[in-house]
Scaffold this motif. Sequence first.
Motif, PDB file in Angstrom:
ATOM      1  N   THR A  33       0.840  -1.197   0.000  1.00  0.00           N
ATOM      2  CA  THR A  33       0.000   0.000   0.000  1.00  0.00           C
ATOM      3  C   THR A  33       0.879   1.252   0.000  1.00  0.00           C
ATOM      4  OG1 THR A  33      -1.831  -1.109   1.099  1.00  0.00           O
ATOM      5  CG2 THR A  33      -1.747   1.294   1.286  1.00  0.00           C
ATOM      6  N   TYR A  44       0.802   4.012  -3.016  1.00  0.00           N
ATOM      7  CA  TYR A  44       0.515   5.432  -2.792  1.00  0.00           C
ATOM      8  C   TYR A  44       1.694   6.302  -3.223  1.00  0.00           C
ATOM      9  CZ  TYR A  44      -3.975   5.024  -0.409  1.00  0.00           C
ATOM     10  OH  TYR A  44      -5.295   4.828  -0.124  1.00  0.00           O
ATOM     11  N   HIS A  69       1.384   9.077  -6.345  1.00  0.00           N
ATOM     12  CA  HIS A  69       1.632  10.496  -6.119  1.00  0.00           C
ATOM     13  C   HIS A  69       2.861  10.997  -6.867  1.00  0.00           C
ATOM     14  CE1 HIS A  69      -1.504   9.757  -3.193  1.00  0.00           C
ATOM     15  NE2 HIS A  69      -1.812  11.030  -3.438  1.00  0.00           N
ATOM     16  N   SER A  72       3.799   6.930   3.363  1.00  0.00           N
ATOM     17  CA  SER A  72       4.563   5.765   2.908  1.00  0.00           C
ATOM     18  C   SER A  72       5.789   5.534   3.777  1.00  0.00           C
ATOM     19  CB  SER A  72       4.979   5.945   1.442  1.00  0.00           C
ATOM     20  OG  SER A  72       3.845   5.966   0.603  1.00  0.00           O
TER      21      SER A  72
END
Length: 127
Positions: A40, A44, A48, A81
């Motif tokens: 995950t 992310y 981004h 993150s």
Amino acid sequence: MFKNLIITCFFGVTAIVLGAFGSHALKEILTFDQLQSFETAVRYQIYHAIVLLFVATFDGISAKQKQLVNALFYLGILFFSGSIYVIQLTSIQAKSIWFITPLGGLFLIAGWITMIVLFIKKVNVKL
């Protein structure tokens, strides 16, 4: 502009490296849930990084506005993150830095909301 592109490319390349690392080296070390959390964070980060490339090359907003969006996404990536990487790859317990991950998520959300507001202002839409 090139400074932001360099930072963005750094986020992109580290997402790819960490994704490969997770897929190969960590699948024997982490539990399924830990690996899902790690993935995950990678997902992310790469999403981004792609958005940051768009922001850097989009001519419809000012340099100052781009800096605001960049700062929000940079902080979001680092906190969201980054905290997940730290939790999954070190002996630091999630309980001790639990607040960093959602704070990063708030920065990411703020970046998206900022872009929405900037784009609405560009088309003069009344809210």
